[in-house]
Motif scaffolding. Structure first.
Motif, PDB file in Angstrom:
ATOM      1  N   ASN A  86      -1.583 -13.979  -0.530  1.00 44.67           N
ATOM      2  CA  ASN A  86      -0.782 -14.314  -1.700  1.00 44.67           C
ATOM      3  C   ASN A  86       0.131 -13.132  -1.982  1.00 44.67           C
ATOM      4  OD1 ASN A  86       0.335 -14.915  -4.188  1.00 44.67           O
ATOM      5  ND2 ASN A  86      -1.593 -15.508  -5.133  1.00 44.67           N
ATOM      6  N   ASN A  87       1.421 -13.315  -1.764  1.00 43.01           N
ATOM      7  CA  ASN A  87       2.368 -12.236  -2.028  1.00 43.01           C
ATOM      8  C   ASN A  87       3.094 -12.438  -3.358  1.00 43.01           C
ATOM      9  OD1 ASN A  87       4.491 -14.047  -1.589  1.00 43.01           O
ATOM     10  ND2 ASN A  87       4.876 -13.354   0.491  1.00 43.01           N
ATOM     11  N   GLY A  88       2.600 -13.358  -4.164  1.00 41.04           N
ATOM     12  CA  GLY A  88       3.206 -13.633  -5.457  1.00 41.04           C
ATOM     13  C   GLY A  88       4.194 -14.784  -5.426  1.00 41.04           C
ATOM     14  N   ALA A  89       4.817 -15.013  -4.284  1.00 44.31           N
ATOM     15  CA  ALA A  89       5.781 -16.103  -4.135  1.00 44.31           C
ATOM     16  C   ALA A  89       5.307 -17.141  -3.121  1.00 44.31           C
ATOM     17  CB  ALA A  89       7.139 -15.561  -3.710  1.00 44.31           C
ATOM     18  N   GLU A  90       4.478 -16.708  -2.167  1.00 42.21           N
ATOM     19  CA  GLU A  90       3.922 -17.591  -1.141  1.00 42.21           C
ATOM     20  C   GLU A  90       2.429 -17.312  -1.018  1.00 42.21           C
ATOM     21  OE1 GLU A  90       7.259 -18.122   2.209  1.00 42.21           O
ATOM     22  OE2 GLU A  90       6.576 -16.059   1.960  1.00 42.21           O
ATOM     23  N   ALA A  91       1.692 -18.316  -0.576  1.00 40.83           N
ATOM     24  CA  ALA A  91       0.249 -18.159  -0.435  1.00 40.83           C
ATOM     25  C   ALA A  91      -0.249 -19.001   0.735  1.00 40.83           C
ATOM     26  CB  ALA A  91      -0.457 -18.565  -1.721  1.00 40.83           C
ATOM     27  N   ILE A  92      -1.401 -18.599   1.256  1.00 44.29           N
ATOM     28  CA  ILE A  92      -2.090 -19.361   2.290  1.00 44.29           C
ATOM     29  C   ILE A  92      -3.521 -19.582   1.816  1.00 44.29           C
ATOM     30  CG2 ILE A  92      -2.918 -19.427   4.672  1.00 44.29           C
ATOM     31  CD1 ILE A  92      -0.598 -17.535   5.406  1.00 44.29           C
ATOM     32  N   VAL A  93      -3.976 -20.828   1.911  1.00 41.90           N
ATOM     33  CA  VAL A  93      -5.346 -21.186   1.572  1.00 41.90           C
ATOM     34  C   VAL A  93      -5.989 -21.752   2.830  1.00 41.90           C
ATOM     35  CG1 VAL A  93      -6.830 -22.674   0.170  1.00 41.90           C
ATOM     36  CG2 VAL A  93      -4.786 -21.627  -0.844  1.00 41.90           C
ATOM     37  N   GLU A  94      -7.113 -21.162   3.251  1.00 44.77           N
ATOM     38  CA  GLU A  94      -7.861 -21.671   4.405  1.00 44.77           C
ATOM     39  C   GLU A  94      -8.903 -22.667   3.928  1.00 44.77           C
ATOM     40  OE1 GLU A  94      -9.356 -18.527   6.892  1.00 44.77           O
ATOM     41  OE2 GLU A  94      -7.342 -17.784   7.303  1.00 44.77           O
ATOM     42  N   VAL A  95      -9.134 -23.684   4.769  1.00 37.73           N
ATOM     43  CA  VAL A  95     -10.063 -24.757   4.433  1.00 37.73           C
ATOM     44  C   VAL A  95     -11.110 -24.829   5.542  1.00 37.73           C
ATOM     45  CG1 VAL A  95     -10.252 -27.180   3.782  1.00 37.73           C
ATOM     46  CG2 VAL A  95      -8.087 -25.985   3.444  1.00 37.73           C
ATOM     47  N   THR A  96     -12.395 -24.790   5.171  1.00 39.52           N
ATOM     48  CA  THR A  96     -13.454 -24.767   6.183  1.00 39.52           C
ATOM     49  C   THR A  96     -13.896 -26.150   6.644  1.00 39.52           C
ATOM     50  OG1 THR A  96     -15.167 -24.608   4.472  1.00 39.52           O
ATOM     51  CG2 THR A  96     -14.350 -22.541   5.417  1.00 39.52           C
ATOM     52  N   GLY A  97     -13.440 -27.217   5.985  1.00 40.30           N
ATOM     53  CA  GLY A  97     -13.822 -28.555   6.409  1.00 40.30           C
ATOM     54  C   GLY A  97     -12.656 -29.517   6.292  1.00 40.30           C
ATOM     55  N   GLY A  98     -12.789 -30.669   6.952  1.00 38.18           N
ATOM     56  CA  GLY A  98     -11.743 -31.682   6.852  1.00 38.18           C
ATOM     57  C   GLY A  98     -10.673 -31.542   7.912  1.00 38.18           C
ATOM     58  N   PRO A  99      -9.609 -32.338   7.794  1.00 44.19           N
ATOM     59  CA  PRO A  99      -8.591 -32.423   8.844  1.00 44.19           C
ATOM     60  C   PRO A  99      -7.550 -31.295   8.812  1.00 44.19           C
ATOM     61  CG  PRO A  99      -8.030 -33.904   7.067  1.00 44.19           C
ATOM     62  CD  PRO A  99      -9.365 -33.300   6.717  1.00 44.19           C
ATOM     63  N   ILE A 100      -7.588 -30.446   7.767  1.00 46.05           N
ATOM     64  CA  ILE A 100      -6.575 -29.394   7.615  1.00 46.05           C
ATOM     65  C   ILE A 100      -7.260 -28.037   7.605  1.00 46.05           C
ATOM     66  CG2 ILE A 100      -4.845 -28.434   6.042  1.00 46.05           C
ATOM     67  CD1 ILE A 100      -4.164 -31.328   5.272  1.00 46.05           C
ATOM     68  N   GLU A 101      -6.720 -27.116   8.405  1.00 47.55           N
ATOM     69  CA  GLU A 101      -7.302 -25.772   8.522  1.00 47.55           C
ATOM     70  C   GLU A 101      -6.692 -24.786   7.527  1.00 47.55           C
ATOM     71  OE1 GLU A 101      -7.900 -22.342  11.947  1.00 47.55           O
ATOM     72  OE2 GLU A 101      -7.182 -24.313  12.507  1.00 47.55           O
ATOM     73  N   LYS A 102      -5.362 -24.849   7.353  1.00 43.80           N
ATOM     74  CA  LYS A 102      -4.662 -23.941   6.441  1.00 43.80           C
ATOM     75  C   LYS A 102      -3.603 -24.715   5.673  1.00 43.80           C
ATOM     76  CE  LYS A 102      -4.963 -19.679   9.128  1.00 43.80           C
ATOM     77  NZ  LYS A 102      -4.194 -18.657   9.856  1.00 43.80           N
TER      78      LYS A 102
END
Length: 125
Positions: A86-102
């Protein structure tokens, strides 16, 4: 900037020039009119969860799993989501389950702490 460094010498400001969202494998189109309307809703005290990148990612992923809508507990629980950048303007969220990883998010309407997060891309699992 100089005064900030004098007051809090160990303060590091977010670098909004990293283009975290550009790393997404699948780009998500954002309707800016809807994003602006959502921002106005949040400014009016409604749907404050849109200020949290993890909550926005949770909603996005669970709507991919259940496109008919989320009723009751989401199929992919909150504990499966972790904010990894999280740089304040953009972020990445990782997901441990389901069809989406990030999930890649960006503050498109207002790039400060009062701005809502929008999903701009994701990496499939």
């Amino acid at each position: 900037m100089e005064l900030t460094r004098q007051i809090a010498g160990d303060l590091t400001l977010p670098d909004a020039g990293n283009d975290l969202a550009g790393m997404a494998q699948v780009k998500v189109s954002v309707d800016m009119e809807i994003a602006k309307a959502d921002q106005r809703q949040v400014d009016g005290g409604h749907t404050p969860w849109q200020l949290d990148p993890v909550a926005v990612a949770l909603t996005f992923v669970n709507l991919k799993v259940s496109p008919e809508g989320i009723t009751g507990d989401p199929k992919i629980p909150e504990k499966s989501f972790k904010l990894t950048a999280n740089n304040g303007a953009e972020a990445i969220v990782e997901v441990t389950g389901g069809p989406i990883e990030k999930v890649y998010l960006e503050r498109l309407v207002r790039r400060d702490e009062t701005g809502i997060w929008s999903v701009v891309g994701y990496d499939p699992r």
